[in-house]
Scaffold this motif. Structure first.
Motif, PDB file in Angstrom:
ATOM      1  N   CYS A   1       0.839  -1.207   0.000  1.00 21.98           N
ATOM      2  CA  CYS A   1       0.000   0.000   0.000  1.00 21.98           C
ATOM      3  C   CYS A   1       0.874   1.257   0.000  1.00 21.98           C
ATOM      4  N   LEU A   2       1.898   1.272   0.842  1.00 20.32           N
ATOM      5  CA  LEU A   2       2.788   2.434   0.909  1.00 20.32           C
ATOM      6  C   LEU A   2       3.550   2.603  -0.406  1.00 20.32           C
ATOM      7  N   GLU A   3       3.893   1.464  -1.047  1.00 17.99           N
ATOM      8  CA  GLU A   3       4.615   1.509  -2.319  1.00 17.99           C
ATOM      9  C   GLU A   3       3.727   2.058  -3.436  1.00 17.99           C
ATOM     10  N   VAL A   4       2.477   1.574  -3.524  1.00 16.95           N
ATOM     11  CA  VAL A   4       1.545   2.031  -4.563  1.00 16.95           C
ATOM     12  C   VAL A   4       1.283   3.524  -4.421  1.00 16.95           C
ATOM     13  N   ALA A   5       1.212   4.015  -3.196  1.00 15.02           N
ATOM     14  CA  ALA A   5       0.896   5.428  -2.961  1.00 15.02           C
ATOM     15  C   ALA A   5       1.927   6.360  -3.572  1.00 15.02           C
ATOM     16  N   THR A   6       3.176   5.890  -3.687  1.00 13.84           N
ATOM     17  CA  THR A   6       4.245   6.750  -4.213  1.00 13.84           C
ATOM     18  C   THR A   6       4.397   6.647  -5.729  1.00 13.84           C
ATOM     19  N   GLN A   7       3.691   5.714  -6.370  1.00 18.40           N
ATOM     20  CA  GLN A   7       3.799   5.573  -7.818  1.00 18.40           C
ATOM     21  C   GLN A   7       3.241   6.813  -8.513  1.00 18.40           C
TER      22      GLN A   7
ATOM     23  N   GLU B   1      -1.667  10.660 -12.356  1.00 18.14           N
ATOM     24  CA  GLU B   1      -1.972  11.737 -13.284  1.00 18.14           C
ATOM     25  C   GLU B   1      -0.993  12.892 -13.097  1.00 18.14           C
ATOM     26  N   ALA B   2      -0.540  13.457 -14.245  1.00 20.05           N
ATOM     27  CA  ALA B   2       0.393  14.592 -14.247  1.00 20.05           C
ATOM     28  C   ALA B   2       1.674  14.280 -13.507  1.00 20.05           C
ATOM     29  N   GLY B   3       2.004  12.985 -13.377  1.00 19.16           N
ATOM     30  CA  GLY B   3       3.258  12.604 -12.752  1.00 19.16           C
ATOM     31  C   GLY B   3       3.267  12.713 -11.240  1.00 19.16           C
ATOM     32  N   ARG B   4       2.148  13.089 -10.626  1.00 17.29           N
ATOM     33  CA  ARG B   4       2.078  13.200  -9.171  1.00 17.29           C
ATOM     34  C   ARG B   4       1.878  11.825  -8.559  1.00 17.29           C
ATOM     35  N   PRO B   5       2.293  11.627  -7.289  1.00 18.66           N
ATOM     36  CA  PRO B   5       2.072  10.332  -6.639  1.00 18.66           C
ATOM     37  C   PRO B   5       0.581   9.996  -6.590  1.00 18.66           C
ATOM     38  N   VAL B   6       0.284   8.719  -6.663  1.00 23.93           N
ATOM     39  CA  VAL B   6      -1.112   8.267  -6.655  1.00 23.93           C
ATOM     40  C   VAL B   6      -1.838   8.721  -5.390  1.00 23.93           C
TER      41      VAL B   6
ATOM     42  N   PRO C   1      -0.507  11.025  -2.391  1.00 23.84           N
ATOM     43  CA  PRO C   1       0.575  11.745  -1.718  1.00 23.84           C
ATOM     44  C   PRO C   1       0.391  11.748  -0.200  1.00 23.84           C
ATOM     45  N   GLY C   2       1.493  11.506   0.498  1.00 23.39           N
ATOM     46  CA  GLY C   2       1.489  11.652   1.955  1.00 23.39           C
ATOM     47  C   GLY C   2       0.949  10.476   2.727  1.00 23.39           C
ATOM     48  N   LEU C   3       0.654   9.335   2.066  1.00 18.83           N
ATOM     49  CA  LEU C   3       0.147   8.183   2.813  1.00 18.83           C
ATOM     50  C   LEU C   3       1.166   7.779   3.878  1.00 18.83           C
ATOM     51  N   ARG C   4       0.679   7.615   5.102  1.00 20.21           N
ATOM     52  CA  ARG C   4       1.567   7.261   6.210  1.00 20.21           C
ATOM     53  C   ARG C   4       0.863   6.258   7.122  1.00 20.21           C
ATOM     54  N   LEU C   5       1.668   5.676   8.015  1.00 19.13           N
ATOM     55  CA  LEU C   5       1.115   4.745   8.990  1.00 19.13           C
ATOM     56  C   LEU C   5       0.243   5.507   9.993  1.00 19.13           C
ATOM     57  N   ALA C   6      -0.894   4.939  10.324  1.00 17.88           N
ATOM     58  CA  ALA C   6      -1.807   5.575  11.276  1.00 17.88           C
ATOM     59  C   ALA C   6      -1.239   5.506  12.686  1.00 17.88           C
ATOM     60  N   GLU C   7      -1.551   6.514  13.469  1.00 19.22           N
ATOM     61  CA  GLU C   7      -1.186   6.530  14.876  1.00 19.22           C
ATOM     62  C   GLU C   7      -2.289   5.855  15.687  1.00 19.22           C
TER      63      GLU C   7
END
Length: 468
Positions: free
Chosen positions: A99-105, A108-113, A115-121
């Motif tokens: 999931c974290l890997e896919v989020a950085t791919q 559109e327009a070359g932006r991450p799928v 952005p900013g996905l992180r582990l929940a607290e």
């Protein structure tokens, strides 16, 4: 956590360890692009779809169910995606990493799928549900209480709070307070009308009914707190009076070693039992005496520390040894050191060996005679412990409550008492009456989160498990 609430988050939402099913949960403002990037297709909202969970090379990590909940119809009020896989720790960690890997791919327009996905607290999913008005604060806390419930009664009470039973009571009180405040403040705004406010608006009658209702809510909240936290009960007394035997009898299991050798118990032994759904955290302590053994001395010091912190202390006496000079001297020394107050219960054990022996109770002393060996008198002791805790059954059912809820209710009651005093004044100090009503209204608002500091939110949700 509040500063980063715009970030998309992901976590393993099931308990650590192996299980039949494990869940990875995501929440964010818009997960539609992430869903397409992860699966290569869109998902039907709120429908369970069985499909492979592919890795970066397109090979399946696992086969499972994916459920997509578009906002606002989700637990958090944001888009939520749940991946239900087989519950192995390695599988779930691989899914989380994917999931974290896919989020950085790039999307559109070359932006991450995503952005900013992180582990929940800890507690962040439920905190977002609160911040997005899916739950009020009392309901959000009930989520944690339901997870942590140690008895069936506690679980049912937490479920009632989660369904909004406690919140509805509090909001009803606040609505009554609003009506009363409107009448008081309208009179303050139009003093030239010369309306006898207290008589014509029945302000004192309304205030009296409000205080009565609040007292009933406080009583039920106290019962809910008992179900949540239980009471701490310490067994104290000289060696060989039957403390360990009583612990075993109350628990219905051989938890503590029982021998005729003095000093057998050298450290505390704890067990949680329940009486009518109320958790009792029972602690068996080392026998209280002058010890020469260093290990036993440490155990006795810990016993006194537990006694000081207890909600109730069962001071055990051996009926077969009463009257022995050395034993009686030890009893007097323990009694001298015990904290004063109603939390001491004198338990006269081994009544089966001394039939009919019942020491005369001193004035105000709580006592029960029993036999830990045969079980005689145990029911009387259980009833006395519930009475000491302030427990009584509620016909409508109990909702879960916490100490902070009780503190808020007490402050509201104090302000209403002062408001009543001002209402009774001959000069009708309406400005002071209005202020006390305002403060009582705000105190109640703290329970559901209408008036809550950010640092309190952080403290509450940090105690949740990660993924919830």
């Amino acid at each position: 956590m509040l500063a980063r609430q715009q970030d998309p988050i992901v976590a393993i939402a099931t308990a650590p360890g192996r299980g039949a099913v494990g869940i990875v949960r995501l929440s964010g403002r818009d997960l539609s692009a992430f869903v397409r990037a992860f699966f290569g297709r869109a998902l039907s909202p709120r429908h369970a779809t069985y499909l492979p969970f592919p890795d970066a090379q397109g090979q399946p990590i696992d086969q499972g169910l994916a459920i997509y909940f578009p906002a606002p119809h989700s637990y958090t009020g944001e888009d939520v995606l749940e991946l239900q896989a087989h519950g192995g720790p390695v599988v779930l960690k691989l899914l989380l990493a994917r999931c974290l890997e896919v989020a950085t791919q790039p999307g559109e327009a070359g932006r991450p799928v995503l952005p900013g996905l992180r582990l929940a607290e800890p507690g962040e999913f439920t905190q977002r549900a609160f911040l997005n008005d899916k739950l009020d604060l009392a309901q959000a806390e009930a989520v944690g209480d339901l997870i942590d419930a140690s008895t069936e009664a506690a679980a049912r009470s937490a479920s009632r709070s989660l369904a909004g039973a406690f919140s509805k009571e509090v909001e009803s009180l606040r609505e009554q307070m609003v009506q009363l405040r409107m009448l008081v403040e309208a009179t303050l705004d139009f003093p030239e009308e010369e309306i006898d406010f207290l008589e014509k608006a029945d302000a004192r009658g309304r205030l009296a009914r409000l205080r009565e209702t609040l007292a009933a809510v406080m009583d039920r909240a106290h019962q809910g707190q008992l179900l949540r936290e239980g009471i701490q009960v310490v067994l104290a007394g000289q060696p060989n009076v039957g403390k360990s035997s009583l612990l075993n009898a109350l628990a219905g299991a051989e938890l503590a070693i029982v021998t005729p050798i003095p000093g057998t118990t050298r450290d505390k032994v704890s067990e949680t039992i329940q009486i009518e759904g109320v958790p009792l955290h029972v602690i068996d302590t080392a026998g209280l005496r002058e010890a020469t053994d260093e290990v036993e001395r440490i155990g006795i010091a810990r016993s006194w520390a537990e006694i000081e912190a207890a909600d109730a202390v069962l001071f055990l006496h051996d009926l077969t040894r009463l009257g022995e000079p050395e034993y009686d001297a030890g009893e007097r020394e323990i009694a001298r050191r015990l904290p004063a107050g109603p939390k001491i219960v004198h338990v006269y054990n081994k009544c089966d060996a001394r039939p009919g022996a019942r020491p005369a109770a001193r004035e105000g002393e709580r006592y029960v005679a029993l036999s830990a060996r045969t079980g005689e008198g145990l029911e009387a002791l259980r009833a006395l412990l519930l009475e000491l805790a302030g427990w009584h059954a509620q016909p409508e059912g109990v909702y879960m409550a916490r100490e902070r809820h009780l503190q808020a209710l007490r402050r509201a009651a104090e302000h209403l008492a002062l408001a009543d005093q001002h209402a009774a004044c001959a000069d009708q100090a309406l400005d002071l009456l209005a202020e006390e009503l305002r403060l009582a209204h705000e105190a109640l608002g703290e329970i559901t989160g209408s008036f809550t500091a950010d640092d309190l939110l952080g403290e509450i949700f940090s105690r949740f498990c990660i993924g919830k």
